[in-house]
Design a protein around this motif. Structure first.
Motif, short mmCIF file in Angstrom:
data_model
loop_
_atom_site.label_atom_id
_atom_site.label_comp_id
_atom_site.label_asym_id
_atom_site.label_seq_id
_atom_site.Cartn_x
_atom_site.Cartn_y
_atom_site.Cartn_z
N TYR A 30 0.85 -1.19 0.00
CA TYR A 30 0.00 0.00 0.00
C TYR A 30 0.88 1.24 0.00
CZ TYR A 30 -3.28 -3.53 1.52
OH TYR A 30 -4.03 -4.67 1.61
N CYS A 32 0.58 5.49 0.57
CA CYS A 32 -0.27 6.59 1.00
C CYS A 32 -0.54 7.51 -0.18
CB CYS A 32 0.40 7.37 2.12
SG CYS A 32 -0.59 8.76 2.72
N HIS A 33 -1.79 7.90 -0.37
CA HIS A 33 -2.16 8.72 -1.54
C HIS A 33 -2.06 10.22 -1.28
CE1 HIS A 33 -5.90 9.42 0.60
NE2 HIS A 33 -6.24 10.28 -0.32
N GLU A 35 -0.53 13.84 -0.92
CA GLU A 35 0.58 14.52 -1.58
C GLU A 35 1.73 14.72 -0.60
OE1 GLU A 35 1.15 18.67 -3.99
OE2 GLU A 35 -0.80 17.69 -4.05
N PRO A 66 -8.97 5.32 1.70
CA PRO A 66 -8.72 5.47 0.25
C PRO A 66 -8.07 4.23 -0.33
CG PRO A 66 -7.62 7.20 1.52
CD PRO A 66 -8.25 6.26 2.49
#
Length: 66
Positions: A30, A32-33, A35, A66
């Motif tokens: 995974y 982290c989305h 920014e 997410p």
């Protein structure tokens, strides 16, 4: 579309320019989305903890992870 890569040739590098480390096995993980956050893990528990602790993500207000 296949969700899990069957071979190393099927993997896609992250768009952030992270270099592949040759010789290490490819594993599902995974990213982290958010920014400017480069957190990565292979654990669903750790990504949930990361979102909760670092980004104050609360399922009750923001919905599913997410």
């Amino acid at each position: 579309m296949q969700e899990v890569a069957a071979t190393n040739n099927d993997t896609v590098q992250p768009p952030d320019g992270t270099e592949e480390i040759y010789g290490l096995p490819t594993v599902f993980g995974y990213l982290c989305h958010f920014e400017r956050c480069d957190f990565r893990t292979t654990s669903t528990d750790r990504i949930r903890q990361h979102y909760n602790q670092r980004h104050q993500w609360q399922v009750s207000r923001q919905g599913a992870m997410p």
